[in-house]
Design an enzyme around this catalytic site. Structure first.
Site, PDB file in Angstrom:
ATOM      1  N   ASN A   8       0.931  -1.288   0.145  1.00 18.12           N
ATOM      2  CA  ASN A   8      -0.096  -0.046   0.083  1.00 18.12           C
ATOM      3  C   ASN A   8       0.939   1.322   0.075  1.00 18.12           C
ATOM      4  O   ASN A   8       1.414   1.710   0.934  1.00 18.12           O
ATOM      5  CB  ASN A   8      -0.971  -0.045   1.178  1.00 18.12           C
ATOM      6  CG  ASN A   8      -1.858   1.319   1.112  1.00 18.12           C
ATOM      7  OD1 ASN A   8      -1.834   2.012   0.320  1.00 18.12           O
ATOM      8  ND2 ASN A   8      -2.736   1.202   2.394  1.00 18.12           N
ATOM      9  N   ARG A 100      -2.370  -2.101  -3.446  1.00 20.76           N
ATOM     10  CA  ARG A 100      -3.642  -1.178  -3.297  1.00 20.76           C
ATOM     11  C   ARG A 100      -3.642  -0.189  -4.196  1.00 20.76           C
ATOM     12  O   ARG A 100      -2.664   0.694  -4.307  1.00 20.76           O
ATOM     13  CB  ARG A 100      -3.877  -0.843  -1.916  1.00 20.76           C
ATOM     14  CG  ARG A 100      -4.936   0.186  -1.821  1.00 20.76           C
ATOM     15  CD  ARG A 100      -4.864   0.833  -0.266  1.00 20.76           C
ATOM     16  NE  ARG A 100      -6.256   1.478  -0.056  1.00 20.76           N
ATOM     17  CZ  ARG A 100      -6.091   2.741   0.108  1.00 20.76           C
ATOM     18  NH1 ARG A 100      -4.870   3.193   0.318  1.00 20.76           N
ATOM     19  NH2 ARG A 100      -7.128   3.394   0.217  1.00 20.76           N
ATOM     20  N   HIS A 189     -12.888   2.701  -0.477  1.00 20.56           N
ATOM     21  CA  HIS A 189     -13.050   1.552   0.663  1.00 20.56           C
ATOM     22  C   HIS A 189     -13.585   0.250   0.033  1.00 20.56           C
ATOM     23  O   HIS A 189     -14.042  -0.614   1.179  1.00 20.56           O
ATOM     24  CB  HIS A 189     -13.747   2.343   1.810  1.00 20.56           C
ATOM     25  CG  HIS A 189     -13.169   3.156   2.324  1.00 20.56           C
ATOM     26  ND1 HIS A 189     -13.603   4.070   3.406  1.00 20.56           N
ATOM     27  CD2 HIS A 189     -11.943   3.471   2.777  1.00 20.56           C
ATOM     28  CE1 HIS A 189     -12.901   4.924   4.018  1.00 20.56           C
ATOM     29  NE2 HIS A 189     -11.683   4.641   3.668  1.00 20.56           N
ATOM     30  N   ARG A 250     -12.058  15.445   7.153  1.00 15.61           N
ATOM     31  CA  ARG A 250     -12.872  15.720   5.883  1.00 15.61           C
ATOM     32  C   ARG A 250     -14.037  15.983   6.267  1.00 15.61           C
ATOM     33  O   ARG A 250     -14.851  15.605   6.896  1.00 15.61           O
ATOM     34  CB  ARG A 250     -12.737  14.509   4.717  1.00 15.61           C
ATOM     35  CG  ARG A 250     -11.455  14.151   4.421  1.00 15.61           C
ATOM     36  CD  ARG A 250     -11.510  12.981   3.469  1.00 15.61           C
ATOM     37  NE  ARG A 250     -10.133  12.246   2.942  1.00 15.61           N
ATOM     38  CZ  ARG A 250      -9.975  10.983   3.024  1.00 15.61           C
ATOM     39  NH1 ARG A 250     -11.058  10.027   3.334  1.00 15.61           N
ATOM     40  NH2 ARG A 250      -8.610  10.576   2.697  1.00 15.61           N
ATOM     41  N   GLU A 393      -8.223  -5.470   5.006  1.00 17.69           N
ATOM     42  CA  GLU A 393      -7.996  -5.328   3.765  1.00 17.69           C
ATOM     43  C   GLU A 393      -6.717  -5.845   2.978  1.00 17.69           C
ATOM     44  O   GLU A 393      -6.628  -6.306   1.932  1.00 17.69           O
ATOM     45  CB  GLU A 393      -7.721  -3.582   3.631  1.00 17.69           C
ATOM     46  CG  GLU A 393      -9.108  -3.162   3.902  1.00 17.69           C
ATOM     47  CD  GLU A 393      -8.937  -1.438   4.010  1.00 17.69           C
ATOM     48  OE1 GLU A 393      -9.268  -0.761   2.908  1.00 17.69           O
ATOM     49  OE2 GLU A 393      -8.647  -0.933   4.743  1.00 17.69           O
TER      50      GLU A 393
END
Length: 407
Positions: A8, A100, A189, A250, A393
């Site tokens: 990642n 990823r 996601h 955010r 993940e």
């Protein structure tokens, strides 16, 4: 043993994990950060064995500090750590490397074997994810140089959401402009939402194809997804990960006219506006803290700003739950995952408090038990099953990469 290396990668760091897909257990993980700075840092953790929670409870960690000028140098540091600390990549040679990649646009709807053409496409899609895809591409190129004889597979955050109908992913703006600039909802996601929805069905012993589910991935980044029969039908994040729920830094949903007001009154340019909404908003903007644990502690102590931040967070969460209940026509399973979703009983309780009319009945004792692993937190007679499902993940990427590499 069937090891798969999961990468990642960002612009100045990359995380990695070596996973044995035969046992679905991690063998090692690490983080290489501050790439390109005067002094870089690399940490490497070896999981020594055990079952269940003991896999992560028994581990050894090492740390290296030195200049790491680029991702290629970073991979060299990673290989040094494997050689010095283990497991030996001679004995646990990866059969595949899974990467990823945040943005796959409408071009990639499944895990994809990386070729030079795929690299070009990932590069072109950087226009839609300028903070993510360039770093992923750097990691891919460095990893392909380090593991030249191993299949490399891109697993896209957006892929799971390619099943959304046009009504869900289309923005109500000028059609030609939208098509020219590929402006639509992509969602993110996806790897987590896929893993959690499939894990929930397996845990309940029910066919995935028969379930309507809502998955709430609540971490520093947060998203909700409505899933019917194992396919995404709507999700809260949009063209970028900014849309939707209130997050750590955010804003989530906001009237677009706010940007025009700030541009005129504060003389803020596009870059400043982007940073404002992505890095200085959300819980941080409302209360000065981006971690829900800090927000919860402060509100219990009577902090009005923290209480308002919590209330705004829950209000938005309930709004999406209600919307997706309507889109699905009812739901069988609601799952909470990621850092906040897995660990904050107070967030789970507040989010579901008003949903008794829809057959959602939380068991207060189960919700606050502090148990680990996948578990039911609804009452036995609740028409809707509520679960806490730890996401993984890295394991999902490893599974997908292995499937592509051995197909």
């Amino acid at each position: 043993m069937t090891p798969v290396l999961v990468i990642n990668s960002g612009s100045s760091s990359f995380k990695y994990q070596l996973v044995d897909v035969a046992t679905e257990r991690p063998l090692a993980s690490g983080l290489v950060e501050r790439i390109g700075e005067e002094s870089g840092i690399a940490t490497h953790t070896v999981f020594l064995g055990g079952e269940g929670a003991a896999v992560t409870a028994t581990k050894a960690t090492s740390r290296i500090e030195r200049a790491i000028p680029d991702h290629t140098a970073g991979f060299a540091v990673m290989l040094e750590a494997f050689a010095a600390q283990g497991p030996s990549l001679e004995n646990a040679r990866p059969v595949a490397v899974g990467h990823r990649v945040v943005q796959g646009g409408a071009r990639f709807f499944e895990p994809t074997l990386i070729t030079p053409l795929v690299e070009i496409n990932i590069d072109e899609l950087s226009a839609l994810a300028p903070l993510h895809n360039p770093g992923a591409l750097q990691g891919i190129r460095a990893a392909r140089a380090a593991f030249a004889d191993v299949p490399h597979v891109a697993v896209f955050d957006t892929a799971f959401h390619q099943t959304m109908p046009a009504a869900a992913y289309t923005y109500a703006i000028d059609r030609e402009t939208a098509q020219k600039h590929r402006i639509r909802k992509y969602g993110f996601h996806g790897t987590s939402h896929k893993f959690v929805s499939e894990a929930a069905a397996a845990f309940l012993g029910r066919p995935l194809a028969e379930l309507s589910q809502i998955v709430l991935h609540l971490g520093n980044g947060a998203s909700a997804t409505a899933i019917r029969g194992g396919e995404s039908v709507d999700t809260s994040m949009g063209l970028t990960p900014l849309e939707g729920l209130v997050m750590g830094t955010r804003s989530g949903d906001i009237d677009p006219s706010v940007l025009g007001v700030l541009a005129r009154r504060e003389d803020m340019g596009p870059g400043e506006l982007d940073a404002f909404l992505n890095k200085r908003s959300g819980l941080l903007g409302l209360a000065g803290a981006s971690d829900m644990r800090d927000i919860d502690t402060r509100r219990r102590e009577g902090d009005a700003d923290a209480q308002l931040a919590f209330d705004v967070y829950i209000h938005r969460l309930r709004a999406y739950l209600g919307a997706y209940l309507a889109q699905l026509g009812g739901v069988d399973v609601i799952s909470f995952t990621a850092g906040v979703g897995e660990n904050s009983a107070v967030v789970r309780a507040a989010a579901l408090e008003t949903l008794g009319f829809a057959g959602v009945h939380l068991d207060a004792e189960r919700n606050t038990s502090g148990e680990s692993g996948i578990r039911v937190i609804s009452t036995d007679d609740s028409p809707v099953t509520v679960l806490v499902v730890p996401t993984d993940e890295e394991l999902e990427i490893a599974r997908q990469a292995h499937a592509v590499a051995t197909a």
